[in-house]
Design a protein around this motif. Structure first.
Motif, PDB file in Angstrom:
ATOM      1  N   PRO A 106      45.957   8.100  69.299  1.00 15.17           N
ATOM      2  CA  PRO A 106      46.534   9.480  68.698  1.00 15.17           C
ATOM      3  C   PRO A 106      45.437   9.753  67.681  1.00 15.17           C
ATOM      4  O   PRO A 106      44.859   8.970  66.872  1.00 15.17           O
ATOM      5  CB  PRO A 106      47.945   8.861  68.231  1.00 15.17           C
ATOM      6  N   GLY A 107      45.409  10.947  67.827  1.00 16.40           N
ATOM      7  CA  GLY A 107      44.295  11.639  66.472  1.00 16.40           C
ATOM      8  C   GLY A 107      44.051  12.976  67.047  1.00 16.40           C
ATOM      9  O   GLY A 107      44.660  13.719  67.710  1.00 16.40           O
ATOM     10  N   HIS A 108      43.110  13.404  66.152  1.00 12.28           N
ATOM     11  CA  HIS A 108      42.712  15.109  66.361  1.00 12.28           C
ATOM     12  C   HIS A 108      41.309  14.976  67.034  1.00 12.28           C
ATOM     13  O   HIS A 108      40.150  14.806  66.335  1.00 12.28           O
ATOM     14  CB  HIS A 108      42.404  15.355  64.706  1.00 12.28           C
ATOM     15  N   VAL A 109      41.288  15.487  68.030  1.00 16.55           N
ATOM     16  CA  VAL A 109      40.182  15.848  68.931  1.00 16.55           C
ATOM     17  C   VAL A 109      39.485  17.021  68.602  1.00 16.55           C
ATOM     18  O   VAL A 109      38.256  16.750  68.436  1.00 16.55           O
ATOM     19  CB  VAL A 109      40.505  15.816  70.693  1.00 16.55           C
ATOM     20  N   SER A 110      40.117  17.969  68.324  1.00 15.90           N
ATOM     21  CA  SER A 110      39.344  19.380  68.191  1.00 15.90           C
ATOM     22  C   SER A 110      38.276  19.304  67.014  1.00 15.90           C
ATOM     23  O   SER A 110      37.222  19.723  67.019  1.00 15.90           O
ATOM     24  CB  SER A 110      40.184  20.630  68.203  1.00 15.90           C
ATOM     25  N   VAL A 111      38.837  18.863  65.798  1.00 20.48           N
ATOM     26  CA  VAL A 111      38.040  18.628  64.645  1.00 20.48           C
ATOM     27  C   VAL A 111      36.876  17.741  64.602  1.00 20.48           C
ATOM     28  O   VAL A 111      35.925  17.866  64.056  1.00 20.48           O
ATOM     29  CB  VAL A 111      38.861  18.241  63.484  1.00 20.48           C
ATOM     30  N   ALA A 112      36.612  16.952  66.007  1.00 19.46           N
ATOM     31  CA  ALA A 112      35.575  16.153  65.912  1.00 19.46           C
ATOM     32  C   ALA A 112      34.745  16.653  66.820  1.00 19.46           C
ATOM     33  O   ALA A 112      33.405  16.695  66.707  1.00 19.46           O
ATOM     34  CB  ALA A 112      35.964  14.613  66.567  1.00 19.46           C
ATOM     35  N   VAL A 113      35.186  17.376  68.168  1.00 17.07           N
ATOM     36  CA  VAL A 113      34.391  17.787  68.957  1.00 17.07           C
ATOM     37  C   VAL A 113      33.815  19.348  68.773  1.00 17.07           C
ATOM     38  O   VAL A 113      32.538  19.494  68.818  1.00 17.07           O
ATOM     39  CB  VAL A 113      35.154  18.023  70.498  1.00 17.07           C
ATOM     40  N   ILE A 114      34.746  20.182  68.360  1.00 17.84           N
ATOM     41  CA  ILE A 114      34.259  21.634  68.276  1.00 17.84           C
ATOM     42  C   ILE A 114      33.308  21.780  67.111  1.00 17.84           C
ATOM     43  O   ILE A 114      32.167  22.638  67.647  1.00 17.84           O
ATOM     44  CB  ILE A 114      35.596  22.480  67.938  1.00 17.84           C
ATOM     45  N   PRO A 115      33.354  21.311  65.886  1.00 17.02           N
ATOM     46  CA  PRO A 115      31.964  21.257  65.041  1.00 17.02           C
ATOM     47  C   PRO A 115      30.912  20.948  65.437  1.00 17.02           C
ATOM     48  O   PRO A 115      29.839  21.717  65.237  1.00 17.02           O
ATOM     49  CB  PRO A 115      32.595  20.806  63.646  1.00 17.02           C
ATOM     50  N   ALA A 116      30.920  19.986  66.147  1.00 15.75           N
ATOM     51  CA  ALA A 116      29.835  19.688  66.828  1.00 15.75           C
ATOM     52  C   ALA A 116      29.095  20.383  67.820  1.00 15.75           C
ATOM     53  O   ALA A 116      27.807  20.787  67.738  1.00 15.75           O
ATOM     54  CB  ALA A 116      29.778  18.172  67.318  1.00 15.75           C
ATOM     55  N   LEU A 117      29.922  20.769  68.649  1.00  9.32           N
ATOM     56  CA  LEU A 117      29.689  21.614  69.838  1.00  9.32           C
ATOM     57  C   LEU A 117      29.170  23.188  69.494  1.00  9.32           C
ATOM     58  O   LEU A 117      28.174  23.712  69.931  1.00  9.32           O
ATOM     59  CB  LEU A 117      30.725  21.542  70.669  1.00  9.32           C
ATOM     60  N   LEU A 118      29.873  23.701  68.460  1.00 14.41           N
ATOM     61  CA  LEU A 118      29.582  24.957  68.008  1.00 14.41           C
ATOM     62  C   LEU A 118      28.278  24.917  67.138  1.00 14.41           C
ATOM     63  O   LEU A 118      27.493  26.108  67.665  1.00 14.41           O
ATOM     64  CB  LEU A 118      30.796  25.436  66.846  1.00 14.41           C
ATOM     65  N   ALA A 119      27.877  23.988  66.452  1.00 11.59           N
ATOM     66  CA  ALA A 119      26.829  23.958  65.663  1.00 11.59           C
ATOM     67  C   ALA A 119      25.548  23.752  66.831  1.00 11.59           C
ATOM     68  O   ALA A 119      24.574  24.575  66.859  1.00 11.59           O
ATOM     69  CB  ALA A 119      26.618  22.875  64.863  1.00 11.59           C
ATOM     70  N   LEU A 120      25.590  23.180  67.747  1.00 12.68           N
ATOM     71  CA  LEU A 120      24.668  22.854  68.842  1.00 12.68           C
ATOM     72  C   LEU A 120      24.538  24.232  69.764  1.00 12.68           C
ATOM     73  O   LEU A 120      23.361  24.597  70.048  1.00 12.68           O
ATOM     74  CB  LEU A 120      25.005  21.697  69.682  1.00 12.68           C
ATOM     75  N   ALA A 121      25.870  24.761  70.102  1.00 11.83           N
ATOM     76  CA  ALA A 121      25.754  26.014  70.990  1.00 11.83           C
ATOM     77  C   ALA A 121      25.345  27.191  70.308  1.00 11.83           C
ATOM     78  O   ALA A 121      24.404  28.058  71.054  1.00 11.83           O
ATOM     79  CB  ALA A 121      27.321  26.405  71.520  1.00 11.83           C
ATOM     80  N   GLU A 122      25.411  27.206  68.985  1.00 14.90           N
ATOM     81  CA  GLU A 122      24.670  28.353  68.332  1.00 14.90           C
ATOM     82  C   GLU A 122      23.255  28.194  68.394  1.00 14.90           C
ATOM     83  O   GLU A 122      22.717  29.147  68.594  1.00 14.90           O
ATOM     84  CB  GLU A 122      25.062  28.590  67.005  1.00 14.90           C
ATOM     85  N   TYR A 123      22.680  26.972  67.913  1.00 14.35           N
ATOM     86  CA  TYR A 123      21.271  26.697  67.959  1.00 14.35           C
ATOM     87  C   TYR A 123      20.664  27.025  69.079  1.00 14.35           C
ATOM     88  O   TYR A 123      19.556  27.363  69.211  1.00 14.35           O
ATOM     89  CB  TYR A 123      21.030  25.206  67.400  1.00 14.35           C
ATOM     90  N   ARG A 124      21.370  26.494  70.247  1.00 13.18           N
ATOM     91  CA  ARG A 124      20.633  26.441  71.500  1.00 13.18           C
ATOM     92  C   ARG A 124      21.135  27.917  72.324  1.00 13.18           C
ATOM     93  O   ARG A 124      20.975  27.998  73.671  1.00 13.18           O
ATOM     94  CB  ARG A 124      21.288  25.496  72.423  1.00 13.18           C
ATOM     95  N   GLN A 125      21.819  28.813  71.586  1.00 12.87           N
ATOM     96  CA  GLN A 125      22.326  29.944  71.978  1.00 12.87           C
ATOM     97  C   GLN A 125      22.992  29.970  73.296  1.00 12.87           C
ATOM     98  O   GLN A 125      22.875  30.676  74.361  1.00 12.87           O
ATOM     99  CB  GLN A 125      20.933  31.040  72.421  1.00 12.87           C
ATOM    100  N   ALA A 126      24.146  29.190  73.130  1.00 11.92           N
ATOM    101  CA  ALA A 126      24.729  28.803  74.696  1.00 11.92           C
ATOM    102  C   ALA A 126      25.800  29.860  74.602  1.00 11.92           C
ATOM    103  O   ALA A 126      26.139  30.580  73.734  1.00 11.92           O
ATOM    104  CB  ALA A 126      25.356  27.620  74.529  1.00 11.92           C
ATOM    105  N   SER A 127      26.601  30.049  75.604  1.00 10.39           N
ATOM    106  CA  SER A 127      27.429  31.278  76.171  1.00 10.39           C
ATOM    107  C   SER A 127      28.867  30.567  75.862  1.00 10.39           C
ATOM    108  O   SER A 127      28.858  29.170  75.758  1.00 10.39           O
ATOM    109  CB  SER A 127      27.408  31.698  77.523  1.00 10.39           C
ATOM    110  N   LEU A 128      29.804  31.438  75.537  1.00 10.03           N
ATOM    111  CA  LEU A 128      31.238  30.757  75.458  1.00 10.03           C
ATOM    112  C   LEU A 128      31.679  30.012  76.745  1.00 10.03           C
ATOM    113  O   LEU A 128      32.371  28.958  76.484  1.00 10.03           O
ATOM    114  CB  LEU A 128      32.236  32.084  75.187  1.00 10.03           C
ATOM    115  N   SER A 129      31.261  30.429  78.069  1.00 13.63           N
ATOM    116  CA  SER A 129      31.614  29.496  79.129  1.00 13.63           C
ATOM    117  C   SER A 129      31.178  28.180  79.102  1.00 13.63           C
ATOM    118  O   SER A 129      31.702  27.246  79.313  1.00 13.63           O
ATOM    119  CB  SER A 129      31.294  30.300  80.321  1.00 13.63           C
ATOM    120  N   GLU A 130      29.885  28.144  78.728  1.00 10.28           N
ATOM    121  CA  GLU A 130      29.041  26.927  78.489  1.00 10.28           C
ATOM    122  C   GLU A 130      29.822  26.281  77.472  1.00 10.28           C
ATOM    123  O   GLU A 130      29.886  24.789  77.578  1.00 10.28           O
ATOM    124  CB  GLU A 130      27.745  27.114  78.199  1.00 10.28           C
TER     125      GLU A 130
END
Length: 454
Positions: A106-130
């Motif tokens: 049991p735990g908090h998945v979003s706070v581990a995954v989203i900040p990693a993914l958002l930072a990378l998605a912004e840097y790599r100019q990924a889309s919302l669907s990606e």
């Protein structure tokens, strides 16, 4: 073809294979909707959590270090390195302990995954669907590993948000980077050897740090794997690997089983009380007792709370700060009996008020085996000899996903609009609704970050 045996042989590769096969166009609408709600909820918590002491300290340290301007610090125009942004934004998003949970960890998945993914998605100019596809891939993997290692992993004292969150973040980032199956297995191994976090830290600044560390570990592991960094490709199941080193439970068949509804994400639970999830059943039970019997606080001689032994994580007996109060069944009981709004952030800072302290002293907590994190039985004993009892369980997500989205949106507006204004907050919600709209799913994240600036 699945080749994993019940002893776990081939498990890391099989979980990676499944994760890399997640495509946005194949996701059911309800899954995309809950993914959108997770990001809305995460943004609200991260925005409001920026000014918490733990967030400020980590942020100041990162800014002192310096680094390439690659990814945005939520709520500001400042950019830092990708892994630095993951650390800062992840810590901020968990600082209020108001973010969503999944009990299979049991735990908090979003706070581990989203900040990693958002930072990378912004840097790599990924889309919302990606972003959405990668988020679902990482989220599902973290939950499958939770099913693999629990209950021993959590019972041994590991904070699953920190440990399993690191692995989910690594897989999500591997998906976004379009790593090969072998590269993604190496990313999991690199994350597994870094994953750490102790439940003993609950009620301190180190707990929100766990989310930031998991996000940073995940994105860094995927980026290194892309550059050729290697590890054991069977890090989960190998001898002295992640699973057996962390608790001895290896339920390969649970990890590979399909969850109800086909996705673990559909069992995500959003919080509407700004405290540790294990206090929520007690709050709900007391609310029901107040609605049904309307006792005045001065009539109540004793409040008896019975909860499961896992709720020891939220049993700080004499909290003196808002952060400690969030991990105190006694404080949560006092707030609920006094009809104080536990969805408000400032309520928990009122724990030292005389009325709260006087009520808190009348609360007795008993932790018993056989009850889970999401269950509680509360009894009110009145001075006139009457007693009332109510059981509550908060372990299931809302069945009405449309109403769930509306509640998450209202929570977001309450957290964010005081900082950036109501109209801008609504505009962010409109942008994120694109996540459930195929026609707009190629939208960029750039405008989202611009709107989030305070």
């Amino acid at each position: 073809m699945e080749t994993t045996r019940r002893d776990g042989a081939g498990l890391t590769r099989e979980l990676v294979r499944r994760a890399l096969a997640v495509y946005h166009e194949d996701l059911p609408g309800t899954v995309r909707q809950v993914a959108r709600d997770c990001l809305v909820d995460w943004l609200g918590c991260a925005h409001a959590g920026q000014q918490e002491p733990a967030s400020r300290i980590v942020r100041a340290s990162v800014l002192e270090e310096g680094g390439a301007a690659q990814a945005t610090l939520i709520g500001s125009p400042l950019k830092v390195g990708v892994s630095q942004a993951a650390l800062v934004n992840g810590t901020a998003s968990h600082a209020l302990d108001y973010d969503d949970v999944n009990l299979v960890l049991p735990g908090h998945v979003s706070v581990a995954v989203i900040p990693a993914l958002l930072a990378l998605a912004e840097y790599r100019q990924a889309s919302l669907s990606e972003f959405v596809a990668a988020f679902v891939a990482g989220y599902e993997t973290a939950c499958r590993i939770g099913a693999l290692v629990e209950p021993a992993h959590y019972a041994n004292g590991f904070h699953a948000t920190a440990t399993l969150g690191s692995l989910g973040a690594a897989v999500a980032c591997a998906h976004l980077l379009k790593l090969s199956e072998s590269e993604a297995c190496h990313a999991v191994g690199v994350a597994a050897t870094q994953a750490a976090g102790l439940k003993a830290m609950f009620g301190s600044m180190a707990k929100p740090l766990h989310a930031g560390m998991a996000a940073q570990t995940g994105v860094r592991s995927a980026l290194w794997a892309q550059k050729g960094f290697t590890s054991r490709p069977d890090a989960l199941e190998c001898a002295q690997g992640f699973v057996l080193a962390h608790g001895q439970d290896m339920h390969a068949h649970h990890a590979l089983a399909e969850p109800a509804g086909g996705h673990h994400l559909l069992n995500n639970i959003f919080k509407f009380h700004a405290a540790c999830f294990s206090t929520h059943a007690t709050i709900e039970a007391l609310r029901e007792l107040r609605r049904e019997h309307a006792p005045s606080p001065d009539q109540v001689q004793r409040i008896q709370v019975t909860a499961g032994t896992p709720c020891a994580i939220c049993n700080i007996p004499s909290p003196t700060t808002g952060l400690e109060a969030k991990f105190s069944l006694r404080a949560a009981s006092a707030f609920a009996l006094l009809d104080m709004d536990t969805s408000r952030l400032d309520t928990w800072d009122r724990v030292t008020e005389d009325a709260v302290q006087a009520t808190l002293e009348r609360v007795r907590v008993e932790l018993v085996p056989g009850m889970g994190l999401s269950e509680s039985v509360v009894a009110l004993h009145l001075a006139d000899g009457r007693s009332f009892e109510r059981a509550a369980s908060v372990g299931s997500p809302m069945a009405d996903k449309a109403e769930q989205s509306r509640r998450v949106d209202r929570k977001f507006l309450a957290l964010v609009s005081p900082r950036i204004g109501y109209d801008r907050s609504l505009r962010i919600l409109d942008r994120l609704t694109a996540m459930v709209d195929d026609a707009a799913s190629s939208a960029s994240l750039t405008d989202l970050f611009l709107d989030c600036r305070a």
